[in-house]
Design a protein around this motif. Structure first.
Motif, PDB file in Angstrom:
ATOM      1  N   GLY A   1       0.777  -1.223   0.000  1.00  0.00           N
ATOM      2  CA  GLY A   1       0.000   0.000   0.000  1.00  0.00           C
ATOM      3  C   GLY A   1       0.811   1.276   0.000  1.00  0.00           C
ATOM      4  N   LYS A   2       2.088   1.181  -0.313  1.00  0.00           N
ATOM      5  CA  LYS A   2       2.959   2.349  -0.288  1.00  0.00           C
ATOM      6  C   LYS A   2       3.641   2.546  -1.640  1.00  0.00           C
ATOM      7  CE  LYS A   2       5.487   3.104   3.301  1.00  0.00           C
ATOM      8  NZ  LYS A   2       6.548   2.938   4.349  1.00  0.00           N
ATOM      9  N   GLU A   3       4.100   3.762  -1.846  1.00  0.00           N
ATOM     10  CA  GLU A   3       4.878   4.065  -3.036  1.00  0.00           C
ATOM     11  C   GLU A   3       6.300   3.532  -2.879  1.00  0.00           C
ATOM     12  OE1 GLU A   3       1.814   5.657  -5.013  1.00  0.00           O
ATOM     13  OE2 GLU A   3       3.828   5.734  -5.852  1.00  0.00           O
ATOM     14  N   ARG A   4       6.952   3.311  -4.013  1.00  0.00           N
ATOM     15  CA  ARG A   4       8.355   2.952  -3.969  1.00  0.00           C
ATOM     16  C   ARG A   4       9.145   4.070  -3.311  1.00  0.00           C
ATOM     17  NH1 ARG A   4      11.846   3.191  -9.326  1.00  0.00           N
ATOM     18  NH2 ARG A   4      11.598   5.394  -8.707  1.00  0.00           N
ATOM     19  N   GLU A   5      10.064   3.711  -2.447  1.00  0.00           N
ATOM     20  CA  GLU A   5      10.848   4.711  -1.757  1.00  0.00           C
ATOM     21  C   GLU A   5      12.324   4.356  -1.774  1.00  0.00           C
ATOM     22  OE1 GLU A   5      10.048   5.102   2.414  1.00  0.00           O
ATOM     23  OE2 GLU A   5      10.005   2.941   2.763  1.00  0.00           O
ATOM     24  N   PHE A   6      13.123   5.378  -1.729  1.00  0.00           N
ATOM     25  CA  PHE A   6      14.564   5.231  -1.672  1.00  0.00           C
ATOM     26  C   PHE A   6      14.988   4.715  -0.311  1.00  0.00           C
ATOM     27  CE2 PHE A   6      18.480   7.307  -0.182  1.00  0.00           C
ATOM     28  CZ  PHE A   6      19.397   6.736  -1.048  1.00  0.00           C
ATOM     29  N   VAL A   7      15.978   3.828  -0.300  1.00  0.00           N
ATOM     30  CA  VAL A   7      16.500   3.276   0.938  1.00  0.00           C
ATOM     31  C   VAL A   7      17.948   3.694   1.169  1.00  0.00           C
ATOM     32  CG1 VAL A   7      17.048   1.167   2.223  1.00  0.00           C
ATOM     33  CG2 VAL A   7      14.939   1.302   0.879  1.00  0.00           C
ATOM     34  N   ALA A   8      18.811   3.418   0.194  1.00  0.00           N
ATOM     35  CA  ALA A   8      20.236   3.686   0.369  1.00  0.00           C
ATOM     36  C   ALA A   8      20.917   3.743  -0.981  1.00  0.00           C
ATOM     37  CB  ALA A   8      20.891   2.610   1.245  1.00  0.00           C
ATOM     38  N   ALA A   9      22.051   4.423  -1.035  1.00  0.00           N
ATOM     39  CA  ALA A   9      22.844   4.500  -2.253  1.00  0.00           C
ATOM     40  C   ALA A   9      24.315   4.539  -1.896  1.00  0.00           C
ATOM     41  CB  ALA A   9      22.466   5.735  -3.077  1.00  0.00           C
ATOM     42  N   ILE A  10      25.139   4.153  -2.859  1.00  0.00           N
ATOM     43  CA  ILE A  10      26.580   4.144  -2.675  1.00  0.00           C
ATOM     44  C   ILE A  10      27.237   4.559  -3.977  1.00  0.00           C
ATOM     45  CG2 ILE A  10      26.754   1.678  -3.241  1.00  0.00           C
ATOM     46  CD1 ILE A  10      29.000   1.514  -1.102  1.00  0.00           C
ATOM     47  N   THR A  11      28.271   5.374  -3.881  1.00  0.00           N
ATOM     48  CA  THR A  11      28.961   5.850  -5.069  1.00  0.00           C
ATOM     49  C   THR A  11      29.746   4.732  -5.728  1.00  0.00           C
ATOM     50  OG1 THR A  11      30.764   6.631  -3.640  1.00  0.00           O
ATOM     51  CG2 THR A  11      29.099   8.239  -4.304  1.00  0.00           C
ATOM     52  N   TRP A  12      30.230   5.002  -6.930  1.00  0.00           N
ATOM     53  CA  TRP A  12      30.845   3.948  -7.741  1.00  0.00           C
ATOM     54  C   TRP A  12      32.042   3.301  -7.072  1.00  0.00           C
ATOM     55  CZ3 TRP A  12      35.881   4.019  -9.487  1.00  0.00           C
ATOM     56  CH2 TRP A  12      36.563   5.229  -9.368  1.00  0.00           C
ATOM     57  N   ASN A  13      32.783   4.074  -6.287  1.00  0.00           N
ATOM     58  CA  ASN A  13      33.964   3.536  -5.623  1.00  0.00           C
ATOM     59  C   ASN A  13      33.724   3.234  -4.148  1.00  0.00           C
ATOM     60  OD1 ASN A  13      33.800   6.123  -4.639  1.00  0.00           O
ATOM     61  ND2 ASN A  13      35.938   6.655  -5.038  1.00  0.00           N
TER      62      ASN A  13
END
Length: 123
Positions: free
Chosen positions: A42-54
């Protein structure tokens, strides 16, 4: 081009831990910032975490800061999401995303997506 396959989801009790893995194929993997998103019932997709290329910088949604840790192993072509102190409201399908970026309004987006893995946290 990159193909992403998630694994590691499952059922855990509140307070428990899981580690999600995302296996990436393609020679351009190292060039991409990677991330995790989730979509609960019942929720929209949400951002959790990200990491840069290196792996030099990481970013987290406020809802998971201090509990989740994103990491990557470029030699293995894998990105991880270590989830500790899980709560029932963390229940969602978790998606691995490639080539993620943050817009001027602070929203996140991804270009490449995995099929998702279910995480269920019981109370």
């Amino acid at each position: 081009q990159v193909q992403l396959v998630e694994s590691g989801g499952g059922l855990v009790q509140a307070g428990g831990s899981l580690r999600l893995s995302c296996a990436a194929s393609g020679r351009t993997f190292r060039s991409y910032a990677m991330g995790w998103f989730r979509q609960g019932p019942g929720k929209e997709r949400e951002f959790v975490a990200a990491i840069t290329w290196n792996g030099g910088s990481t970013y987290y949604a406020d809802s998971v800061k201090g509990r989740f840790t994103i990491s990557r192993d470029n030699a293995k072509g894998t990105v991880f999401l270590q989830m500790n102190s899980l709560k029932p409201w963390d229940t969602a399908v978790y998606y691995c995303a490639g080539d993620v970026s943050r817009s001027y309004d602070s929203s996140w987006m991804g270009i490449y997506w995995g099929q998702g893995t279910q995480v269920t946290v019981s109370s």
